[in-house]
Design a protein around this motif. Structure first.
Motif, PDB file in Angstrom:
ATOM      1  N   THR A  93      71.710 100.797  27.271  1.00  0.00           N
ATOM      2  CA  THR A  93      70.568 101.254  27.807  1.00  0.00           C
ATOM      3  C   THR A  93      70.833 102.108  29.372  1.00  0.00           C
ATOM      4  OG1 THR A  93      69.774  98.549  29.689  1.00  0.00           O
ATOM      5  CG2 THR A  93      68.948  98.959  27.636  1.00  0.00           C
ATOM      6  N   ALA A  94      72.257 102.457  29.219  1.00  0.00           N
ATOM      7  CA  ALA A  94      72.711 102.700  30.747  1.00  0.00           C
ATOM      8  C   ALA A  94      72.625 104.125  31.283  1.00  0.00           C
ATOM      9  CB  ALA A  94      73.600 102.391  31.057  1.00  0.00           C
ATOM     10  N   SER A  95      72.063 104.762  30.020  1.00  0.00           N
ATOM     11  CA  SER A  95      71.911 105.717  29.819  1.00  0.00           C
ATOM     12  C   SER A  95      71.204 106.838  29.394  1.00  0.00           C
ATOM     13  CB  SER A  95      73.008 107.391  29.597  1.00  0.00           C
ATOM     14  OG  SER A  95      73.653 107.967  30.440  1.00  0.00           O
ATOM     15  N   PRO A  96      69.414 107.127  29.159  1.00  0.00           N
ATOM     16  CA  PRO A  96      68.668 107.620  28.103  1.00  0.00           C
ATOM     17  C   PRO A  96      68.744 108.355  27.224  1.00  0.00           C
ATOM     18  CG  PRO A  96      67.921 107.949  31.010  1.00  0.00           C
ATOM     19  CD  PRO A  96      69.438 106.450  30.067  1.00  0.00           C
ATOM     20  N   PRO A  97      68.254 108.545  26.554  1.00  0.00           N
ATOM     21  CA  PRO A  97      68.860 109.163  25.127  1.00  0.00           C
ATOM     22  C   PRO A  97      67.794 111.337  26.179  1.00  0.00           C
ATOM     23  CG  PRO A  97      68.297 108.378  23.860  1.00  0.00           C
ATOM     24  CD  PRO A  97      67.800 107.482  25.770  1.00  0.00           C
ATOM     25  N   PRO A  98      68.767 112.500  25.194  1.00  0.00           N
ATOM     26  CA  PRO A  98      67.735 113.440  25.545  1.00  0.00           C
ATOM     27  C   PRO A  98      65.528 113.582  25.236  1.00  0.00           C
ATOM     28  CG  PRO A  98      69.804 113.627  24.960  1.00  0.00           C
ATOM     29  CD  PRO A  98      68.767 112.833  24.364  1.00  0.00           C
ATOM     30  N   TRP A  99      65.928 112.805  23.821  1.00  0.00           N
ATOM     31  CA  TRP A  99      64.144 113.016  23.279  1.00  0.00           C
ATOM     32  C   TRP A  99      63.611 111.788  24.489  1.00  0.00           C
ATOM     33  CZ3 TRP A  99      62.298 107.852  22.445  1.00  0.00           C
ATOM     34  CH2 TRP A  99      63.286 107.431  23.024  1.00  0.00           C
ATOM     35  N   PRO A 119      68.511 115.158  33.554  1.00  0.00           N
ATOM     36  CA  PRO A 119      69.293 114.227  32.573  1.00  0.00           C
ATOM     37  C   PRO A 119      71.370 115.393  32.938  1.00  0.00           C
ATOM     38  CG  PRO A 119      67.768 114.546  31.290  1.00  0.00           C
ATOM     39  CD  PRO A 119      67.367 115.508  32.945  1.00  0.00           C
ATOM     40  N   GLY A 120      71.790 114.680  32.087  1.00  0.00           N
ATOM     41  CA  GLY A 120      73.426 115.724  31.976  1.00  0.00           C
ATOM     42  C   GLY A 120      74.477 115.198  32.200  1.00  0.00           C
ATOM     43  N   ALA A 121      73.860 113.814  33.046  1.00  0.00           N
ATOM     44  CA  ALA A 121      75.371 113.040  32.954  1.00  0.00           C
ATOM     45  C   ALA A 121      74.860 111.883  33.137  1.00  0.00           C
ATOM     46  CB  ALA A 121      75.272 112.625  34.585  1.00  0.00           C
ATOM     47  N   ARG A 122      74.336 110.351  33.449  1.00  0.00           N
ATOM     48  CA  ARG A 122      74.512 109.212  33.246  1.00  0.00           C
ATOM     49  C   ARG A 122      74.105 108.411  34.254  1.00  0.00           C
ATOM     50  NH1 ARG A 122      79.772 105.570  33.875  1.00  0.00           N
ATOM     51  NH2 ARG A 122      80.245 105.557  35.881  1.00  0.00           N
ATOM     52  N   GLN A 123      73.049 107.503  33.745  1.00  0.00           N
ATOM     53  CA  GLN A 123      71.997 106.857  34.656  1.00  0.00           C
ATOM     54  C   GLN A 123      70.892 107.813  35.342  1.00  0.00           C
ATOM     55  OE1 GLN A 123      74.438 104.198  37.483  1.00  0.00           O
ATOM     56  NE2 GLN A 123      74.547 102.550  35.769  1.00  0.00           N
ATOM     57  N   HIS A 124      70.132 108.405  34.444  1.00  0.00           N
ATOM     58  CA  HIS A 124      69.211 109.431  35.618  1.00  0.00           C
ATOM     59  C   HIS A 124      67.799 108.104  34.664  1.00  0.00           C
ATOM     60  CE1 HIS A 124      70.836 110.856  31.463  1.00  0.00           C
ATOM     61  NE2 HIS A 124      69.685 110.600  31.097  1.00  0.00           N
ATOM     62  N   TRP A 125      67.889 107.388  35.379  1.00  0.00           N
ATOM     63  CA  TRP A 125      66.101 106.849  34.937  1.00  0.00           C
ATOM     64  C   TRP A 125      65.803 105.930  36.180  1.00  0.00           C
ATOM     65  CZ3 TRP A 125      66.844 101.126  35.363  1.00  0.00           C
ATOM     66  CH2 TRP A 125      68.837 100.943  34.316  1.00  0.00           C
ATOM     67  N   LEU A 162      74.738  98.255  36.837  1.00  0.00           N
ATOM     68  CA  LEU A 162      73.534  98.880  36.989  1.00  0.00           C
ATOM     69  C   LEU A 162      74.242  99.087  38.572  1.00  0.00           C
ATOM     70  CD1 LEU A 162      71.955  95.920  35.609  1.00  0.00           C
ATOM     71  CD2 LEU A 162      71.449  97.954  35.632  1.00  0.00           C
ATOM     72  N   GLY A 163      72.684 100.706  38.725  1.00  0.00           N
ATOM     73  CA  GLY A 163      72.804 101.339  40.276  1.00  0.00           C
ATOM     74  C   GLY A 163      74.077 101.537  40.640  1.00  0.00           C
ATOM     75  N   CYS A 164      74.715 102.393  39.675  1.00  0.00           N
ATOM     76  CA  CYS A 164      76.054 103.116  40.644  1.00  0.00           C
ATOM     77  C   CYS A 164      75.687 104.442  40.708  1.00  0.00           C
ATOM     78  CB  CYS A 164      76.771 103.095  38.823  1.00  0.00           C
ATOM     79  SG  CYS A 164      78.640 104.573  39.297  1.00  0.00           S
ATOM     80  N   HIS A 165      74.765 104.982  39.817  1.00  0.00           N
ATOM     81  CA  HIS A 165      74.551 106.289  40.036  1.00  0.00           C
ATOM     82  C   HIS A 165      72.828 106.638  40.689  1.00  0.00           C
ATOM     83  CE1 HIS A 165      78.083 108.154  38.614  1.00  0.00           C
ATOM     84  NE2 HIS A 165      78.171 107.301  37.760  1.00  0.00           N
ATOM     85  N   ASN A 166      71.863 105.405  40.604  1.00  0.00           N
ATOM     86  CA  ASN A 166      70.486 104.956  40.809  1.00  0.00           C
ATOM     87  C   ASN A 166      70.261 104.025  41.435  1.00  0.00           C
ATOM     88  OD1 ASN A 166      70.813 103.740  38.663  1.00  0.00           O
ATOM     89  ND2 ASN A 166      69.396 103.504  37.579  1.00  0.00           N
ATOM     90  N   GLY A 269      75.503  99.491  47.644  1.00  0.00           N
ATOM     91  CA  GLY A 269      73.795  98.880  47.186  1.00  0.00           C
ATOM     92  C   GLY A 269      73.733  97.901  46.899  1.00  0.00           C
ATOM     93  N   MET A 270      74.296  97.418  45.768  1.00  0.00           N
ATOM     94  CA  MET A 270      73.737  96.427  44.749  1.00  0.00           C
ATOM     95  C   MET A 270      74.213  94.880  46.030  1.00  0.00           C
ATOM     96  SD  MET A 270      74.244  98.858  43.546  1.00  0.00           S
ATOM     97  CE  MET A 270      75.943  99.324  42.764  1.00  0.00           C
ATOM     98  N   ASN A 271      73.064  93.449  45.816  1.00  0.00           N
ATOM     99  CA  ASN A 271      74.104  92.527  46.471  1.00  0.00           C
ATOM    100  C   ASN A 271      74.353  92.083  45.747  1.00  0.00           C
ATOM    101  OD1 ASN A 271      73.717  90.244  47.923  1.00  0.00           O
ATOM    102  ND2 ASN A 271      71.629  90.680  48.796  1.00  0.00           N
TER     103      ASN A 271
END
Length: 680
Positions: A93-99, A119-125, A162-166, A269-271
């Motif tokens: 679930t780390a990276s949602p698909p383009p659809w 989108p275009g990288a990862r963790q875009h959610w 989790l939280g690396c980019h979002n 960012g993550m406790n």
């Protein structure tokens, strides 16, 4: 638990003997099917016994909203099991698909300035998106139902980093969830208005719907709003972790669940101490940052991970065999560093050593990131080092399942203080909380003294000396706890900008360091931060940089260990110590750096009766860590230098390492030796 993953009843070989786990992220979807059998053959050659699979495979598993493709993953799982290799299966679930992002762009995160993260990288959610949550949990359920009884499955891997980019999303979804979180924390609007100090700048709220995340503002946003948003953002991701975990536990209650933390420089960012109780075992990713303290930072992070895990064994889920791809200059590791870095994590409690990734990618953003099988293939120095490490880990099988032996010195690392002390509108923007803690750790290593890096959730009372650098945020219960620690015979050391605020980021009034003022027997009317390049000599330590304090001693039991020699506070105390009960409390009012702390620490260690356990000539050259079980003590000795080191008088059964012709243990440059001794 980690050492027994490989001997689960439905595991790959049924061998009940505890072993250290060795493996990598495995991404077979990047490669044609004919490569897969060769991968398994090479894994067996290298000694790999577990791989993480499916981490970024959502688009492959679910090509469209209504179609699924598990055939390739079925084949991979079967191949791995036939090869005796267990699987830590990711929920993908780390990276949602383009659809999904095309159909539902409302799941995309929004920055503080209102920009959409596309989108275009990862963790875009968005962690708080109900739409994303629905689709993610549907995928998790499908995976759990399909592979619940697969004999290769030994653990679940929720999402990835989790939280690396979002970690920080400022969308409307986040705003609604933030308001719900605030209601639970503060109960009433009056409670929130008090906690946030909204009388300042006409910020008083009269309706919950008026409250927003700290989006782009004309000036500095409310500091407690910022702090609560940090807390909320960590909790929002923790809630997503729980949601995936609960589906997995419902369907596969006997399969342990983990997720990979990122306890390493710059990730705050993550406790993670708050997250640790949500998973069955702690996992961590670590990547070294080149610099003068790079290996000390690796040791510090591994040590802190052990503290987060409560001293229990943990899983090193990712690190690199050689160069990474995301630093300004990506330097390859030198001979011996692949093994040393891996074994240093084992020394600090890891029962599993894994890399990103198994086979180096031929395409994509991480194609220049090293792997166990590099672009050059198995006929390479990297793969030979990988195979050699596999042999070493097999020799260290007796260490599996053992716990770290506590040190006598603890370094307290506190997420709330980290978050709060580095916010804007402070006396200086140059303060680096993690660096200050690392400096104390490096200084102790230089003196050959073992220390544990712990959080407020750990048992602090077990330490003879407790160092709490920049413990900026101290709620009243923590102040009481530290006072009791000193009364009962503990020796506390704290530093500048400590004890200044409570849990709402409100100043403890009456003079600094507020919450600790009576315990330390000092009073500070005004901070004196230093400009870049400024320093102040001390008569008993130093020189000091970054910060000074205008200290007045308020208690006759407080002794002055060092004074400022020049500057605005010339002649005033710079380092103090006060006895109380059976213990003492010391205060260091400036940044001394590693060399200054090396000069000061012997006084503080002597007060607590702490000495190095290493022979005098090798102190500073060798790091020592200890793991033990009921019958044995496992002594890890790590060469911190680029030259050979001899350790006369060190005895025990050598599990890995060598002796010279006189029987003296010798560490080659960057080598780790492990000895088994009787547990006395």
């Amino acid at each position: 638990m980690i050492s027994t993953l490989l001997s689960r009843p439905h595991g790959p070989d049924g061998d009940p003997t505890p072993r250290l786990v060795y493996g990598a992220d495995y991404n077979p979807e990047q490669w044609p099917r004919e490569v897969w059998k060769d991968d398994v053959r090479l894994m067996r050659e290298a000694g790999v016994n577990l791989v993480s699979v499916g981490i970024f495979s959502w688009a492959r598993l679910q090509p469209t909203r209504y179609t699924w493709d598990f055939a390739w993953l079925d084949e991979v799982m079967d191949l791995l099991h036939a090869g005796g290799i267990a699987v830590d299966l990711a929920t993908a679930t780390a990276s949602p698909p383009p659809w999904l992002t095309t159909a539902h762009p409302e799941i995309l995160p929004v920055t503080a300035s209102g920009e959409t993260v596309w989108p275009g990288a990862r963790q875009h959610w968005r962690p708080t998106s109900p739409v994303f949550r629905t689709h993610a949990l549907a995928l998790v359920r499908k995976l759990a139902e399909r592979y619940a009884d697969h004999p290769a499955l030994v653990a679940w891997h929720v999402s990835n980093e989790l939280g690396c980019h979002n970690i920080y999303d400022h969308s409307d979804d986040a705003a609604r969830a933030f308001r719900d979180w605030l209601r639970a924390r503060h109960t009433t609007l009056d409670g929130l208005n008090h906690a946030w100090g909204t009388a300042f700048w006409s910020q008083r709220y009269s309706d919950w719907d008026q409250i927003l995340p700290p989006r782009l503002a004309a000036s500095h946003p409310n500091p407690t709003q910022q702090l609560d948003f940090k807390r909320f953002s960590s909790d929002a991701l923790k809630d997503h972790l729980r949601a995936e975990r609960d589906v997995l536990r419902e369907i596969t209650p006997d399969v342990p669940v983990t997720t990979n933390f990122m306890v390493m420089g710059g990730t705050k960012g993550m406790n993670y101490p708050d997250w640790a109780a949500e998973i069955d075992f702690v996992s961590n990713d670590h990547y070294a940052h080149p610099g003068p303290q790079d290996r000390d930072e690796l040791s510090f992070s591994a040590n802190l991970t052990s503290g987060i895990a409560g001293g229990r064994p943990w899983f090193l889920m990712e690190h690199s065999t050689s160069a990474v791809n995301w630093q300004p200059v990506n330097v390859p590791k030198r001979h011996g560093e692949l093994a040393r870095d891996s074994l240093l994590h084992v020394a600090h409690g890891a029962d599993a050593v894994s890399f990103f990734q198994w086979r180096q990618s031929a395409a994509g953003a991480e194609k220049y990131h090293s792997a166990m099988v590099p672009h050059a293939g198995p006929d390479s120095d990297v793969f030979r080092a990988v195979t050699g490490l596999g042999q070493t880990l097999r020799a260290l099988a007796p260490v599996a399942g053992t716990e770290r032996e506590p040190a006598r010195v603890g370094i307290l690392f506190d997420w709330d203080s980290w978050w709060a002390c580095e916010q804007d509108s402070h006396p200086t923007s140059r303060l680096d909380y993690r660096q200050e803690a690392l400096d104390w750790y490096s200084a102790l290593l230089a003196l050959g003294v073992r220390a544990d890096v712990v959080t407020t959730r750990n048992d602090l009372e077990r330490y003879d000396l407790l160092i709490a650098p920049v413990l900026h945020m101290i709620p009243a219960p923590l102040a009481t706890r530290l006072t009791r620690y000193v009364d009962d015979g503990g020796h506390l050391v704290t530093t500048y900008f400590s004890g200044v605020v409570d849990e709402n980021d409100h100043i403890w009034l009456g003079g600094h360091p507020g919450a600790l003022r009576e315990l330390l027997g000092i009073r500070i009317e005004e901070f004196g931060p230093l400009l870049d390049g400024e320093s102040v000599p001390l008569d008993g330590a130093g020189p000091g940089t970054l910060w000074t304090d205008r200290i007045t001693v308020t208690d006759p039991e407080t002794e002055v260990l060092a004074r400022y020699e020049t500057g605005a506070y010339a002649g005033r105390p710079a380092v103090t110590r006060r006895t109380q009960g059976r213990g003492s409390a010391a205060y260091i009012s400036t940044r001394l750096g590693v060399s200054g702390l090396v000069g000061l620490l012997p006084k503080l260690l002597a007060t607590a009766g702490v000495e190095s356990e290493l022979p005098g000539p090798v102190r500073g050259s060798v790091e020592q860590a200890v793991r033990r079980d009921a019958g044995s003590r496992y002594l890890f000795l790590v060469n911190r230098t680029d030259g050979p080191v001899s350790l006369p008088g060190v005895t025990g059964e050598i599990l890995t390492g060598r002796t010279d012709t006189q029987g003296v243990l010798v560490l080659a440059p960057r080598e780790v030796a492990v000895l088994r001794q009787p547990n006395t």
